[in-house]
Each structure stands twice: as structure tokens, then as C-alpha cells.
Design a protein around this motif. Structure first.
Motif, PDB file in Angstrom:
ATOM      1  N   VAL A  73       0.841  -1.197   0.000  1.00 11.71           N
ATOM      2  CA  VAL A  73       0.000   0.000   0.000  1.00 11.71           C
ATOM      3  C   VAL A  73       0.871   1.241   0.000  1.00 11.71           C
ATOM      4  N   ILE A  74       1.910   1.244   0.850  1.00 15.71           N
ATOM      5  CA  ILE A  74       2.796   2.404   0.946  1.00 15.71           C
ATOM      6  C   ILE A  74       3.504   2.639  -0.382  1.00 15.71           C
ATOM      7  N   SER A  75       3.905   1.552  -1.019  1.00 16.61           N
ATOM      8  CA  SER A  75       4.697   1.705  -2.242  1.00 16.61           C
ATOM      9  C   SER A  75       3.870   2.236  -3.402  1.00 16.61           C
ATOM     10  N   GLN A  76       2.570   2.363  -3.195  1.00 16.42           N
ATOM     11  CA  GLN A  76       1.726   2.909  -4.259  1.00 16.42           C
ATOM     12  C   GLN A  76       1.947   4.409  -4.437  1.00 16.42           C
ATOM     13  N   SER A  87      -3.764   7.057  -9.520  1.00 17.20           N
ATOM     14  CA  SER A  87      -5.206   6.826  -9.396  1.00 17.20           C
ATOM     15  C   SER A  87      -5.508   5.967  -8.179  1.00 17.20           C
ATOM     16  N   GLU A  88      -6.642   6.201  -7.628  1.00 20.98           N
ATOM     17  CA  GLU A  88      -7.020   5.487  -6.420  1.00 20.98           C
ATOM     18  C   GLU A  88      -8.035   4.407  -6.735  1.00 20.98           C
ATOM     19  N   GLY A  89      -8.188   3.540  -5.761  1.00 18.45           N
ATOM     20  CA  GLY A  89      -9.268   2.560  -5.818  1.00 18.45           C
ATOM     21  C   GLY A  89      -9.004   1.440  -6.784  1.00 18.45           C
ATOM     22  N   LEU A 148     -20.966   0.907  -5.721  1.00 22.15           N
ATOM     23  CA  LEU A 148     -21.059   1.190  -7.160  1.00 22.15           C
ATOM     24  C   LEU A 148     -22.072   2.265  -7.479  1.00 22.15           C
ATOM     25  N   ASP A 149     -22.338   3.117  -6.489  1.00 22.37           N
ATOM     26  CA  ASP A 149     -23.119   4.297  -6.854  1.00 22.37           C
ATOM     27  C   ASP A 149     -22.155   5.484  -6.891  1.00 22.37           C
ATOM     28  N   GLN A 150     -22.678   6.622  -7.152  1.00 20.31           N
ATOM     29  CA  GLN A 150     -21.779   7.742  -7.401  1.00 20.31           C
ATOM     30  C   GLN A 150     -21.416   8.535  -6.155  1.00 20.31           C
ATOM     31  N   ILE A 151     -21.897   8.027  -4.994  1.00 15.09           N
ATOM     32  CA  ILE A 151     -21.614   8.786  -3.773  1.00 15.09           C
ATOM     33  C   ILE A 151     -20.177   8.531  -3.352  1.00 15.09           C
ATOM     34  N   GLU A 152     -19.477   9.583  -3.031  1.00 15.49           N
ATOM     35  CA  GLU A 152     -18.105   9.468  -2.570  1.00 15.49           C
ATOM     36  C   GLU A 152     -18.100   9.151  -1.081  1.00 15.49           C
ATOM     37  N   ARG A 153     -17.582   8.015  -0.712  1.00 14.28           N
ATOM     38  CA  ARG A 153     -17.520   7.690   0.717  1.00 14.28           C
ATOM     39  C   ARG A 153     -16.069   7.807   1.154  1.00 14.28           C
ATOM     40  N   ASN A 154     -15.399   6.692   1.232  1.00 15.12           N
ATOM     41  CA  ASN A 154     -13.976   6.665   1.522  1.00 15.12           C
ATOM     42  C   ASN A 154     -13.577   7.378   2.806  1.00 15.12           C
ATOM     43  N   LYS A 155     -14.530   7.594   3.672  1.00 18.92           N
ATOM     44  CA  LYS A 155     -14.147   8.097   4.994  1.00 18.92           C
ATOM     45  C   LYS A 155     -15.061   7.461   6.049  1.00 18.92           C
ATOM     46  N   LEU A 156     -14.514   7.334   7.217  1.00 18.64           N
ATOM     47  CA  LEU A 156     -15.175   6.569   8.275  1.00 18.64           C
ATOM     48  C   LEU A 156     -16.516   7.186   8.657  1.00 18.64           C
ATOM     49  N   SER A 157     -16.591   8.519   8.592  1.00 19.84           N
ATOM     50  CA  SER A 157     -17.800   9.185   9.074  1.00 19.84           C
ATOM     51  C   SER A 157     -19.017   8.810   8.232  1.00 19.84           C
ATOM     52  N   ALA A 158     -18.780   8.328   7.024  1.00 25.31           N
ATOM     53  CA  ALA A 158     -19.909   7.952   6.177  1.00 25.31           C
ATOM     54  C   ALA A 158     -20.629   6.723   6.717  1.00 25.31           C
ATOM     55  N   TYR A 159     -19.972   6.009   7.606  1.00 28.58           N
ATOM     56  CA  TYR A 159     -20.546   4.748   8.084  1.00 28.58           C
ATOM     57  C   TYR A 159     -20.969   4.824   9.545  1.00 28.58           C
ATOM     58  N   THR A 208      -3.748   6.379   1.149  1.00 29.08           N
ATOM     59  CA  THR A 208      -4.438   5.092   1.294  1.00 29.08           C
ATOM     60  C   THR A 208      -5.938   5.310   1.253  1.00 29.08           C
ATOM     61  N   ASN A 209      -6.667   4.296   0.787  1.00 26.27           N
ATOM     62  CA  ASN A 209      -8.127   4.424   0.824  1.00 26.27           C
ATOM     63  C   ASN A 209      -8.705   3.690   2.020  1.00 26.27           C
ATOM     64  N   LEU A 210      -9.988   3.872   2.222  1.00 28.66           N
ATOM     65  CA  LEU A 210     -10.605   3.400   3.453  1.00 28.66           C
ATOM     66  C   LEU A 210     -10.577   1.880   3.579  1.00 28.66           C
ATOM     67  N   THR A 211     -10.833   1.193   2.468  1.00 28.08           N
ATOM     68  CA  THR A 211     -10.819  -0.268   2.518  1.00 28.08           C
ATOM     69  C   THR A 211      -9.465  -0.766   2.985  1.00 28.08           C
ATOM     70  N   GLU A 212      -8.418  -0.162   2.468  1.00 28.25           N
ATOM     71  CA  GLU A 212      -7.065  -0.580   2.832  1.00 28.25           C
ATOM     72  C   GLU A 212      -6.789  -0.332   4.304  1.00 28.25           C
ATOM     73  N   ARG A 213      -7.227   0.831   4.780  1.00 25.51           N
ATOM     74  CA  ARG A 213      -6.977   1.138   6.183  1.00 25.51           C
ATOM     75  C   ARG A 213      -7.763   0.210   7.106  1.00 25.51           C
ATOM     76  N   THR A 214      -9.006  -0.048   6.719  1.00 23.83           N
ATOM     77  CA  THR A 214      -9.822  -0.950   7.536  1.00 23.83           C
ATOM     78  C   THR A 214      -9.196  -2.341   7.561  1.00 23.83           C
ATOM     79  N   LEU A 215      -8.770  -2.774   6.394  1.00 25.03           N
ATOM     80  CA  LEU A 215      -8.158  -4.086   6.293  1.00 25.03           C
ATOM     81  C   LEU A 215      -6.895  -4.160   7.137  1.00 25.03           C
ATOM     82  N   PHE A 216      -6.169  -3.049   7.117  1.00 23.85           N
ATOM     83  CA  PHE A 216      -4.939  -2.996   7.904  1.00 23.85           C
ATOM     84  C   PHE A 216      -5.252  -3.101   9.404  1.00 23.85           C
ATOM     85  N   SER A 217      -6.280  -2.364   9.843  1.00 27.31           N
ATOM     86  CA  SER A 217      -6.628  -2.452  11.270  1.00 27.31           C
ATOM     87  C   SER A 217      -7.143  -3.840  11.611  1.00 27.31           C
TER      88      SER A 217
END
Lengths: 555, 425
Positions: free
Chosen positions: A267-270, A540-542, A335-346, A274-283
């Protein structure tokens, strides 16, 4: 643009990975079922009825009453007809039930071992039907158990018993008898009374003394009927199971840690945020490593009664993290157009998870935390405590149901989105269509694996319960320990699952050219270079899937 | 070795290790097999004091044939008397006061084994080997006698004991249902009492585990814990109770063989009534008390339940006879079900328990209490066999207004009341 490994890995390598993970999983089950003994062992004992003729017990300073050995207490066989009772006019306050574990077997004085990890004591009362001295059936009678637990090392003598805990505990005695069985001497069916729970087996011998003092003013121990004997049942973890369990943790800990490091390195070498999925997976990986960390080895040297509590908290934290991960994972693939990628969305979803876990944690702290101070404590014994305990458990189960519905709804939404967007695949070139439907297939595949893991957990849980119910004498055939297999299997399964996620959701170094090259040769070329360390230049992300969806939306 | 074959030929390959370091060194009687440390009791019966045993004449030097003849005749005579009169039974232990004090055994007073009445030669050897088990056996026998009397208190045969070594009197030498029941209940008593003593930690040699993994006991214990005590009780009772039936070989078709087979079957029935009906209790103790972890264990059934079960078996006992070869017992009436190992079997019809009879040993029901207008066997019509009954008033002094607690001494007042008592004529 970079995708994740799951999207770029060739079918062949993917299947090899999956098969090897399945083999590891099977190994976990087999180790549990064939190598390990049953997780727990029972020492079922009948207490010796010691006589406290000098009434030393209430003073609290007396030496312990020993059931055998050179300093054996003076005891009586029958609690009602023994000659001593009539001669000395013994009262119920002068009987001390005593038992010491382990018992003598095969002419050897066995000793407890620190490998046993924990010790639970349960009391089973044999109440006889007696028309003159009836058990109060209308209102379950209140009992007070005045209990003392002692411990001693092997090299010490009978004078060196150390008091581990002493307490007067209330319990409610629930008994029943069938109507056509009501004759003198018939037995009631009584519920077991929890006595104590110890989080460590530090001493070599344990001694329990129980007194059932009668207090007429407070109506304690008064209407409990005619007691014929008191049994104390001790349950401890088996040393063999502990050894298997420790070894598994010791093996899994560095493996998951390595996978985690590899993942984060990727992830770091990218060279992108980092995106949220990666961070969650890391935790999730970190929490799994914390759970795997074999600190239990310390119990073999030190007295660490909090280890049971710690283990429960670690398990709970892992499951909480796993549940949060699923929510975030599914949400990020909406797969909708809403931008999440942050914890507060959940926050809505995560609150539910946290609520459930928090109420279980409070319950756990109340019960096990309190037991650190007083091993005889049971939250269920007092009315307020049992109401509180029920509240916590009900809150937790409601939250679990809400969570499950949430998750089902989210997964349903993802699949609906996928199927509506799938129609647009028809407008794409053959190669790209193939590629994207492969992505969708793999996403679905992972969802199915998740479901499978959950289903297997439930199935093995039920299997373990059923097999315990059908108690057998143990034939000479190979006996499969379902319960051990369940425990090691579930433990292994979630480890393997997280490792698979770490491996498959790591960012891929492979660059998929989304461009105009429809040549299928590219794919095979990509497969060859996928493990070489090509520095990424893309910002590019994601995942490719997300960009695909953005693309189709733009179309 | 044949004396303890039932003990050794366990199908599951479990062997019960020898009691090591126990003061039972009666050199002539016991021999220890150091290699496999199994129970190994010689068939030397030189210290046997029971009148059934005819092997004391073996091994004699040939002095004069007349002396031998006289001896043989005398022996045969004793044997005859033995079979006609009362049978010496180990149930005596339930009546004996010698066993009241367990300390006697711990002091290693092995000669006491020969003083105990009712033990067969093989059982004496068991006593010497497992002398700490004897108080439990006594307790078991006592429990069995008590339960028998409680089960049959309203029957014409009320399991009454007599003051001789057969405990239940000569009536038991008839191969009747009653004999079947007494054998079964006393075998059950031993299983129950031994298992319980194991749980109390009273015995030194209760075996530990069925796990085969590490050889050493300590490691085995740490690895997988200990096996169940009821199994030990069952095995010990099988060895101890059945040893007296296996001491002699009987010719085919002989009534002794038939009786031996019957006793063995009924003993097994009694043992199974404990062993097969152990209850299971479980405790949940997973994370936060959830049932993810559940541990179960065997509970000894209460002796009342065992008595009830055997009483049912008594009512449904199967009548048997020899097969054609005279080696096995088969059911007499084919249309009945084949007796299982849990069922009781008998060969002879019960004697008339109504009237006292010196030949059968029946005590009769004269003088027994009965219930007027009672519908069952306790009713005066049935109990007194139609002879009628005497009624008289009796002043009953009893304890009353008692203060009961869950145990111990009960403080009472004494009350008197007059009741009608009916006894059979």
C-alpha cells in the motif's frame, strides 16, 4: 492504473491460492479433531461431610477442613442417620463440605498443571423428597453458600494451604420433581449452582470448603428440603488442548504479521494516499495479530488470572473489527456515485456494531472482571445483577439483528447495482467485457466465501453442541473431538480468511492498460510480470472495479 | 487367572493398572507381574475357608488311601450340606460391623479379609489386594439390602434378612425371581458404592483415563484429564462379584452350572442398571457464559432409580432353561422376547411365600402388617393369603412438631396416638 491483486491475479494462481488456504483450513480442523483432546475435562467429586464440632468455622480463623490425608477432618457418611449426629446433636452449621482436587488415581497423587489455564467449580445438590421436610416448591428457596477456596504447591505440606478466596454468596435453588415420583427418598432434579471461576491454575492442589449456614431470620438455607449429598464439579481446560492452542497461536502470529507487513508495504509503495478499505483491512490485520499474540505462554510462569478476561476482550475486539470491516467493504463497493472513503460515512452502521460490542464488554467486565476480585461472584445470583445482565445481552442481540439486516440490505444493494450495470457491459469490447465480468465474479465470490465462513461457524457450533449432547462412552475407534475441531477450526478459519483478504486486496503492481489494446495477449503478459517489483507511477485510487463503474456511468 | 478373566478381557483394551506399593504382601496368595502391572491373582486357594471349595484336597501327598477316602467323604458331605443349606454370600459385608471403621484397612490389617464372612476364595484375594475397597463394598451391600426391603415392603416376600451368612435366608437358594433380584441389586450396589467412593477420593486405585496418548499417567492426566468413575465401578464390580461364580467348573446340564449362569446374568443386569443409566449434566462456559463451550459429565443415578428399574426388570423377568447341549440358558417360552443383558432371568417358580416352610425357607406372612381394604399386594386380603387378619389398637409414640433443616439433628417433641394395626393370622 493499479488494481488489487484479486482483480489482476490469473485464474490459475488464484485457484492455487484458494486451494492452499483451504488446505490450511482443513489442517486446522484435523489438528483440532484428531490431535487435540476435548477442550475441557471434568473432575466430578462428591464432597466429604466434615464435622466442625468445635464450631470454628464462623470465626473464620480455622484451619481448612481436609477431606483426606493425615490431617483429615472428622467426617460423617450420612447427613441424617449417622450416629455422631444424634450423639453430638450436630446442627447444620457444623457441617463443612470439603473436597480437594485432583483426586488420587492409580495410586498416584496427581497434581493440577498450569497448562489447565482455568478452573470452574459447580455445585450439584442432591435433594431428597421428604414429606416432613419439604423443599419449598412455590417459591424457589434462597441459599447462602459460605465458601472458601485454598491452594497449595506440591512441595508444601497440609499446614501451608493458602486462602485464595472466601465469600458468602447467594444462590437460588431451583428444583423439580415429577408428580408420580413423590415418595420418600426420591430425588429432585436440581439446577446446578455456579460456585467459582478462576482465570488461572497457579497452584498444584486446590481445596474447597463450603458451609451452608442456616439463618432463620433471613430465611436462608431454610426451605431447601432434605440434602443427601453435595457434589462439587470442577471443570478445567485440558493440557493437551492448551498445548495445541498455544502452538497454533504461535505459528499463526508471525504468519499473519508477515502478511500484514507485506500488505502495508504494498500500500505504501503505491505512493498515493491510502483508501478506506485498505486502512480498515490494515486495522483488521492488526487486531487479528493482537488476538494471535501468544502472551498466554506467560501463564506457565506467572499467576495471571486476568488472562481469561483479556482473551475474551481480544476475541471480542476481533469480531467487532470483522463486523465493521464487512460494513465498510460492502459500502465501498456500492457502485453508486456517492463518494464515501471516509469513516464518518458509516457512523450509523458502526454505531450498531459498537453498541453490541460495548454492551457485551460491560457484561463481561461485570462478570469476569468482578471475578478477578472474588472468584465466587456470579452476576446471575442477585436479582439486580441478572436483570442488568439480561439487559446487556438483549441489547447486544438486538444490535446483532439490526446489524445483520443492515448488512443484508447493503449486500443486496451491491448486487442490484451490479446487475443493473451489467447490461452496459454489452456495449464494451469482448476483452474488456470478459475482464469486468471476471471482476464482478470475483467480488461475488468473496462475498460467498464470507457467507460460507459465517455459515461454517454456525454449523460447527451446532455440531459441537449436538455431539456433546449425545454423550458416548468412547469406543475404541478414532474419536473425533467435535468441540476441539470447532474451536480450532473457527479460529483457523477467520485467520485464513483475513490472510486471504490481505493477500487479495493488496494493491497490485501489475498495470492493466485500460487503453485501446484489445489484444488478449496482454493478459498473459501481465501475468508474467505481476510479481516483479515495478514501481508504480499511477496516482489513481481505488480498484479497477470502481473506475469501471465511473466509466460506465460516464458513458 | 480364570478367576479374574472378566476383569482382564475388556474389549476396549483398557487395562487397570495394579495397585502399586500397597501393603498387601501375602506372598502365597498374590503375585505381582512387574512387566505389565496387571491384576494377577493366583488360583491358589490354600487360605480359603469356604466350604464350597474342593481344591484343598488337591496337592496332597499320597499317604494312605484310607485317610484320603475319609477326607474325600467328609468333603463331599460338607459340600452337600453347603448346597442344601444357606449359601454363603458376600452380601454379609452389608451386615458386618467390622467394616464400619475404615481405619482397620488402612493399617494394613489384611488378615481381616479371612475374618469377613461370606467371601469366596477369590473374593478374599480381592479383599487382600484392594483392601481399601472393602468398606465401599460393604456400603454397597447395605444399600442393596435397604433398597430391596424398600422395594418389596408391601410384598409377601419382603426381602427380610435372617441372622445367617446367606443374609436373605435359604429361600435364595431357589433359583427364583427373588434370587435374581437380590443378585442384581447387590451387584448394582457395588457399582454404585465404588463409583461414589472414587468421586469422594476415598480409593487409591480408581483408574484414570481412557486416553491412549502418553504412556505416563501424569502426562496422560495433563494431556486429556481423567475418565469416568462409573466405568471403574462397573469393572471392579464385575471382577469382584463374578469371581465367586467362576471359581469352579461344573459339568454340563448340572443345576450348579445353571445357577452359576443365572447368577452371572443377573449380576450383569444389576451392574448395567447403574452403568447404562448414568445421566449427563452439562455446563456452558464459553465467552461471556455463552454455550460455545459446553462441558458434560456423567452423574450417578440415585440408588432409588436403580431399585425402581430393577424392580421393573423383576416384574418382567424371563424364565429360562438349559439349551440342548446343557451349556447355555435359553428362554423357556419362545414367544417371549429374548432376554437382553439388562434383563433378569430365573429358572424356578417362586415358592409359596404365604406359609412358613422349612424346606423352601419361606418365612410366611403370619404376623405381617397389612392395610385393610388395600387394593394392592399390601391389602390384607392378598397379604394374608385369605387367612384373615387380627386388628388391635396400638399406642404409637412418635416424634412430632419437629424442626427440620437440610440435615442433621432434628429437635422434636414426642406425641402419642392410638392407631389400628392389622396383622395377618
Amino acid at each position: 492504473m493499479a488494481g488489487v491483486v484479486l482483480e489482476t491475479l490469473g485464474n490459475k494462481k488464484l485457484s492455487i491460492l484458494i486451494i492452499s488456504l483451504l488446505l490450511v483450513l482443513a489442517a486446522f480442523f484435523l489438528v483440532g479433531g484428531l490431535v487435540s483432546p476435548a477442550p475441557n475435562n471434568v473432575i466430578a467429586t462428591t464432597a466429604i461431610n466434615c464435622v466442625d464440632s468445635e464450631k470454628l468455622w464462623p470465626l473464620g480463623t480455622s484451619q481448612p477442613f481436609l477431606p483426606r490425608g493425615k490431617k483429615k477432618c472428622s467426617s460423617i457418611g450420612d447427613l441424617h442417620k449417622d450416629k455422631v449426629i444424634i450423639d453430638e446433636e450436630l446442627g447444620p452449621n457444623q457441617i463443612v463440605f470439603s473436597q480437594m482436587i485432583p483426586l488420587v488415581r492409580d495410586n498416584t497423587q496427581l497434581s493440577m498443571s498450569r497448562w489447565f489455564q482455568n478452573l470452574i467449580g459447580v455445585v450439584d445438590l442432591d435433594i431428597e423428597f421428604s414429606s416432613k421436610n419439604p423443599y419449598s416448591e412455590e417459591k424457589s428457596p434462597k441459599m447462602v453458600l459460605d465458601a472458601r477456596l485454598y491452594g497449595r504447591f506440591k512441595h508444601e505440606t497440609d499446614d501451608d494451604w493458602k486462602l485464595i478466596a472466601a465469600a458468602q454468596e447467594q444462590r437460588t435453588l431451583e428444583c423439580a420433581i415429577e408428580n408420580d415420583n413423590r415418595e420418600e427418598g426420591a430425588s429432585y432434579n436440581c439446577d446446578l449452582l455456579p460456585l467459582f471461576e478462576l482465570g488461572s491454575v497457579y497452584y498444584d492442589f486446590y481445596l474447597i470448603n463450603i458451609c451452608l449456614p442456616v439463618r432463620e431470620r433471613n430465611i436462608y438455607n431454610v426451605n431447601i428440603g432434605r440434602l443427601s449429598e453435595l457434589k462439587v464439579i470442577f471443570i478445567h481446560q485440558n493440557g493437551g488442548f492448551t498445548k495445541v492452542w498455544f502452538s497454533m497461536k504461535t505459528v499463526m502470529f508471525p504468519m499473519v504479521l508477515a502478511a500484514l507487513c507485506w500488505f502495508w508495504n504494498r500500500v505504501i509503495s503505491q505512493e498515493r494516499s491510502t483508501n478506506l478499505t485498505e486502512r480498515t483491512l490494515f486495522s483488521l490485520g492488526i487486531i487479528l495479530s493482537v488476538m494471535n499474540c501468544p502472551v498466554e505462554w506467560l501463564t506457565l510462569a506467572f499467576n495471571l488470572p486476568f488472562m481469561v478476561l483479556l482473551n475474551d476482550i481480544r476475541d471480542g475486539a476481533f469480531y467487532a473489527m470483522l463486523l465493521s470491516f464487512w460494513i465498510i467493504f460492502v459500502g465501498e463497493h456500492m457502485l453508486d456515485q456517492i463518494e464515501r472513503n471516509k469513516l464518518s460515512a458509516y457512523w450509523k452502521h458502526l454505531t450498531v456494531v459498537l453498541l453490541a460490542c460495548l454492551s457485551l464488554l460491560i457484561f463481561e467486565m461485570c462478570e469476569r472482571g468482578r471475578q478477578l476480585v472474588n472468584p465466587f461472584f456470579s452476576i446471575w445470583s442477585s436479582e439486580v445483577g441478572s436483570v442488568a445482565a439480561f439487559t446487556f445481552i438483549i441489547v447486544a442481540s438486538i444490535a446483532a439483528c439490526v446489524y445483520f439486516l443492515f448488512l443484508c440490505y447493503l449486500v443486496f444493494k451491491v448486487f442490484r447495482n451490479i446487475s443493473t450495470k451489467r447490461s452496459s457491459l454489452l456495449h464494451m469490447s469482448t476483452f474488456r467485457r470478459k475482464y469486468y465480468s471476471g471482476l464482478i465474479f470475483r467480488f461475488k465470490f468473496l462475498m460467498i466465501v464470507t457467507l460460507l465462513c459465517a455459515a461454517l461457524t454456525v454449523i460447527f457450533f451446532i455440531l459441537g453442541q449436538v455431539s456433546e449432547g449425545e454423550w458416548k462412552w468412547g469406543d475404541e475407534d478414532i474419536n473425533i473431538e467435535y468441540t476441539s475441531a470447532f474451536l480450532t477450526g473457527v479460529y483457523g478459519m477467520w485467520n485464513v480468511y483475513v490472510m486471504a483478504l490481505l493477500a487479495l486486496y493488496a494493491p497490485s503492481h501489475k498495470h492493466f492498460t485500460t487503453g485501446d489494446d484489445d489484444n488478449s495477449d496482454t493478459l498473459s503478459q501481465e501475468e508474467e510480470v505481476q510479481l516483479t517489483q515495478v514501481p508504480s507511477t499511477s496516482a489513481s485510487e481505488g480498484s479497477n472495479l470502481a473506475s469501471f463503474m465511473a466509466k460506465t456511468a460516464a458513458d | 487367572m480364570s478367576g479374574v478373566s472378566g476383569w482382564r478381557k475388556r474389549p476396549r483394551g483398557l487395562q487397570i493398572p495394579l495397585v502399586q506399593g500397597f501393603q498387601v504382601a501375602q506372598g502365597t496368595v498374590l503375585s505381582r507381574n512387574a512387566e505389565d502391572s496387571n491384576i494377577n491373582i493366583n488360583k491358589d486357594s490354600s487360605r480359603c475357608n469356604c466350604n464350597h471349595d474342593n481344591s484343598s484336597s488337591s496337592g496332597r501327598t499320597n499317604r494312605t488311601s484310607t485317610l484320603l477316602c475319609v477326607l474325600l467323604i467328609a468333603l463331599l458331605f460338607i459340600l452337600q450340606v453347603g448346597t442344601v443349606g444357606a449359601i454363603d454370600m458376600w452380601w454379609q459385608l452389608g451386615m458386618s460391623d467390622l467394616l464400619k471403621n475404615p481405619q482397620v484397612y488402612i493399617l494394613g490389617a489384611t488378615p481381616i479379609c479371612t475374618q469377613l464372612k461370606g467371601l469366596s476364595a477369590g473374593q478374599v484375594r480381592f479383599c487382600q489386594k484392594f483392601n481399601d475397597h472393602m468398606p465401599s463394598i460393604g456400603r454397597g451391600a447395605k444399600m442393596a439390602i435397604g433398597e430391596c426391603q424398600s422395594q418389596f415392603r408391601f410384598m409377601r416376600w419382603n426381602c427380610s434378612t435372617v441372622a445367617d451368612s446367606s443374609v436373605f435366608g435359604p429361600v435364595i437358594s431357589i433359583a427364583s425371581r427373588e434370587a435374581a433380584f437380590t443378585h442384581a441389586i447387590s451387584a448394582a450396589g457395588v457399582v454404585h458404592a465404588i463409583s461414589r467412593s472414587c468421586r469422594e477420593g476415598d480409593l487409591h486405585s480408581c483408574h484414570c483415563s481412557r486416553a491412549q496418548r502418553p504412556r505416563n499417567l501424569d502426562e496422560e492426566w495433563i494431556w486429556g484429564g481423567c475418565g469416568d468413575n462409573i466405568e471403574y465401578g462397573y469393572r471392579f464390580a464385575k471382577a469382584f462379584v463374578d469371581v465367586r461364580e467362576q471359581e469352579k467348573t461344573h459339568p454340563r446340564h448340572s443345576p450348579e452350572l445353571a445357577r452359576m449362569l443365572m447368577n452371572k446374568h443377573n449380576n450383569e443386569g444389576g451392574r448395567k442398571a447403574v452403568y447404562n443409566y448414568a445421566k449427563v449434566a452439562c455446563k456452558c462456559h464459553g465467552v461471556s457464559g455463552s454455550c460455545a463451550l459446553k462441558t458434560c459429565w456423567q452423574q450417578l443415578p440415585t440408588f432409588r432409580e436403580i431399585g425402581d428399574r430393577l424392580r421393573d426388570r423383576y416384574n418382567g423377568a424371563t424364565e429360562v432353561r438349559f439349551n440342548r447341549r446343557g451349556t447355555r440358558l435359553v428362554r423357556k417360552v419362545r414367544k417371549f422376547n429374548k432376554p437382553t443383558r439388562e434383563d433378569l432371568i430365573y429358572m424356578e417358580a417362586s415358592p409359596d411365600y404365604c406359609v412358613a416352610n422349612a424346606t423352601t425357607g419361606s418365612l410366611g406372612t403370619k404376623g405381617r402388617f397389612c392395610v385393610r381394604n388395600g387394593k394392592g399386594m399390601e391389602g390384607c386380603d392378598l397379604m394374608c393369603c385369605g387367612r384373615g387378619y387380627n386388628t388391635y389398637k396400638q399406642k404409637l409414640v412418635e416424634r412430632c412438631h419437629c424442626k427440620f433443616f437440610w440435615c442433621c439433628y432434628v429437635k422434636c417433641k414426642t406425641c402419642e396416638r392410638i392407631i389400628d394395626v392389622h396383622t395377618c393370622k
